[in-house]
Design a protein around this motif. Structure first.
Motif, short mmCIF file in Angstrom:
data_model
loop_
_atom_site.label_atom_id
_atom_site.label_comp_id
_atom_site.label_asym_id
_atom_site.label_seq_id
_atom_site.Cartn_x
_atom_site.Cartn_y
_atom_site.Cartn_z
N VAL A 213 50.17 31.49 67.17
CA VAL A 213 49.75 30.30 67.92
C VAL A 213 48.66 29.54 67.17
CG1 VAL A 213 48.59 29.50 70.02
CG2 VAL A 213 50.43 31.20 70.18
N GLN A 214 47.67 30.27 66.64
CA GLN A 214 46.55 29.63 65.96
C GLN A 214 46.99 28.95 64.67
OE1 GLN A 214 43.40 29.30 67.25
NE2 GLN A 214 44.40 30.20 69.04
N LEU A 215 47.86 29.59 63.91
CA LEU A 215 48.35 28.97 62.67
C LEU A 215 49.20 27.74 62.99
CD1 LEU A 215 49.27 32.06 60.45
CD2 LEU A 215 47.22 30.64 60.36
N GLY A 216 49.95 27.83 64.09
CA GLY A 216 50.73 26.68 64.51
C GLY A 216 49.85 25.50 64.88
N ARG A 217 48.74 25.78 65.55
CA ARG A 217 47.80 24.72 65.90
C ARG A 217 47.20 24.08 64.66
NH1 ARG A 217 42.64 24.49 65.79
NH2 ARG A 217 42.41 26.75 65.51
N MET A 218 46.78 24.92 63.69
CA MET A 218 46.20 24.40 62.45
C MET A 218 47.22 23.58 61.67
SD MET A 218 43.86 27.53 60.99
CE MET A 218 42.66 28.37 62.02
N GLN A 219 48.49 23.97 61.75
CA GLN A 219 49.53 23.22 61.05
C GLN A 219 49.73 21.86 61.71
OE1 GLN A 219 52.67 25.45 59.31
NE2 GLN A 219 54.25 24.01 59.93
N GLN A 220 49.70 21.83 63.03
CA GLN A 220 49.83 20.56 63.75
C GLN A 220 48.67 19.62 63.44
OE1 GLN A 220 50.19 21.62 67.89
NE2 GLN A 220 52.39 22.03 67.74
N GLU A 221 47.48 20.20 63.21
CA GLU A 221 46.31 19.39 62.91
C GLU A 221 46.23 19.00 61.44
OE1 GLU A 221 42.96 21.61 64.26
OE2 GLU A 221 43.51 21.48 66.39
N GLY A 222 47.21 19.43 60.65
CA GLY A 222 47.25 19.06 59.24
C GLY A 222 46.28 19.81 58.36
N ILE A 223 45.77 20.96 58.83
CA ILE A 223 44.82 21.75 58.06
C ILE A 223 45.54 22.61 57.03
CG2 ILE A 223 43.08 23.59 58.18
CD1 ILE A 223 42.35 22.53 60.96
N LEU A 224 46.73 23.08 57.37
CA LEU A 224 47.50 23.94 56.46
C LEU A 224 48.98 23.80 56.76
CD1 LEU A 224 48.48 26.50 58.38
CD2 LEU A 224 46.12 27.22 58.06
N THR A 225 49.78 24.31 55.84
CA THR A 225 51.21 24.48 56.07
C THR A 225 51.53 25.95 55.83
OG1 THR A 225 51.85 24.03 53.77
CG2 THR A 225 51.74 22.14 55.28
N ASN A 226 52.52 26.45 56.54
CA ASN A 226 52.86 27.86 56.42
C ASN A 226 54.37 27.99 56.54
OD1 ASN A 226 52.58 30.66 56.26
ND2 ASN A 226 52.41 30.87 58.49
N ARG A 227 55.05 27.95 55.38
CA ARG A 227 56.50 28.00 55.36
C ARG A 227 56.99 29.06 54.39
NH1 ARG A 227 58.02 21.49 55.10
NH2 ARG A 227 57.07 20.92 57.11
N ARG A 228 58.03 29.75 54.83
CA ARG A 228 58.67 30.78 53.99
C ARG A 228 57.67 31.82 53.49
NH1 ARG A 228 62.88 27.16 50.28
NH2 ARG A 228 64.09 26.29 52.03
N GLY A 229 56.69 32.13 54.31
CA GLY A 229 55.73 33.18 53.98
C GLY A 229 54.61 32.75 53.06
N LEU A 230 54.62 31.50 52.57
CA LEU A 230 53.55 31.03 51.69
C LEU A 230 52.74 29.95 52.41
CD1 LEU A 230 55.27 30.86 48.19
CD2 LEU A 230 53.72 32.61 49.07
N MET A 231 51.45 29.99 52.22
CA MET A 231 50.56 29.08 52.91
C MET A 231 49.83 28.17 51.94
SD MET A 231 47.45 30.17 55.51
CE MET A 231 48.59 31.26 56.39
N VAL A 232 49.66 26.92 52.33
CA VAL A 232 48.89 25.96 51.56
C VAL A 232 47.78 25.42 52.46
CG1 VAL A 232 48.89 23.79 50.27
CG2 VAL A 232 50.89 25.30 50.17
N ILE A 233 46.54 25.56 52.00
CA ILE A 233 45.41 24.97 52.72
C ILE A 233 45.33 23.51 52.30
CG2 ILE A 233 42.96 25.12 53.26
CD1 ILE A 233 44.59 27.59 54.06
#
Length: 249
Positions: A213-233
């Motif tokens: 849930v928290q990573l999803g929120r950060m992704q919605q806010e444009g702080i990070l992306t998290n796809r296919r197991g790899l994350m970009v800040i």
């Protein structure tokens, strides 16, 4: 869990819950710091071990009978609660040892350890290790230095669990992963290792669902992306700013 094909200096640094500023880097191992003559003596006392990914090194409650120096690979140490829930203490890599604090053997292991990548290790049996430390003084000094380092790490870990909210701990962990595995990317900082939501949850003492849930929120806010197991800040400054508000969630 780090992918086997990810390479880089970051893989030699330990991964654990700690303050952003705490230096966590790869250092010369107990064996590497010795002279060639002393290395030969120590290696003669021990023997090489090889573990496949997911293979246990030792289990919680098993008899403690020595220490293991990591020559290559990565070992996860973790505590298993009576409920079966696990909390990760650290991911240890090349240059570090696992099997403390009873380095000379005796008693039982207080936690478990498992290989997260194919690992090559040197097992130093507790029986005779005390005499070996007398014979090779630099080995004794190395053991003391390593125990001091681990004490600092676990002290920082306990402080984080006791003084930071779970939301703050997640932010701190993401910053640490970016510092350790971070690779500059046109979008921001790529964390060049794959950690599942369950891996992150076990490191901060949370549930997998909460982390998702928290990573999803950060992704919605444009702080990070998290796809296919790899994350970009995407916005490191925005991630850092989360610490000011994380205690409220």
């Amino acid at each position: 869990m780090a992918k086997d094909d990810v390479e880089g200096e970051g893989l030699d640094a330990p991964i654990l819950l700690a303050e952003w500023e705490m230096p966590l880097r790869r250092e010369a191992s107990l064996i590497e710091r010795l002279s060639e003559v002393d290395q030969a003596i120590v290696r003669q006392h021990g023997h090489e071990m090889r573990l496949a990914t997911g293979e246990p090194l030792f289990r919680q409650g098993e008899r403690h009978d020595g220490i293991v120096v990591i020559e290559d690979g990565q070992i996860r140490s973790f505590y298993v609660a009576p409920s079966g829930r696990e909390i990760t203490l650290a991911y240890w890599s090349k240059g570090h040892f696992v099997g403390g604090p009873d380095v000379f053997g005796g008693g039982t292991h207080m936690w478990a350890a498992t290989a997260m990548r194919p690992s090559r290790l040197i097992f130093l049996p507790g029986a005779g290790l005390r005499q070996l430390a007398r014979q090779v003084p630099d080995l004794a000094i190395g053991i003391i230095d390593a125990l001091v380092f681990k004490a600092r790490c676990y002290s920082a870990f306990a402080q984080m669990l006791g003084t930071r909210s779970v939301a703050q701990r997640l932010v701190q962990l993401l910053q640490h992963l970016a510092q350790t595995y971070g690779v500059k990317d046109e979008r921001g900082i790529l964390i060049a290792a794959a950690f599942t939501h369950a891996d992150l949850a076990a490191l901060i003492g949370a549930t997998r669902q909460w982390v998702t849930v928290q990573l999803g929120r950060m992704q919605q806010e444009g702080i990070l992306t998290n796809r296919r197991g790899l994350m970009v800040i995407l916005k490191p400054e925005a991630l850092a700013a989360q610490l000011e508000h994380a205690g409220e969630r």
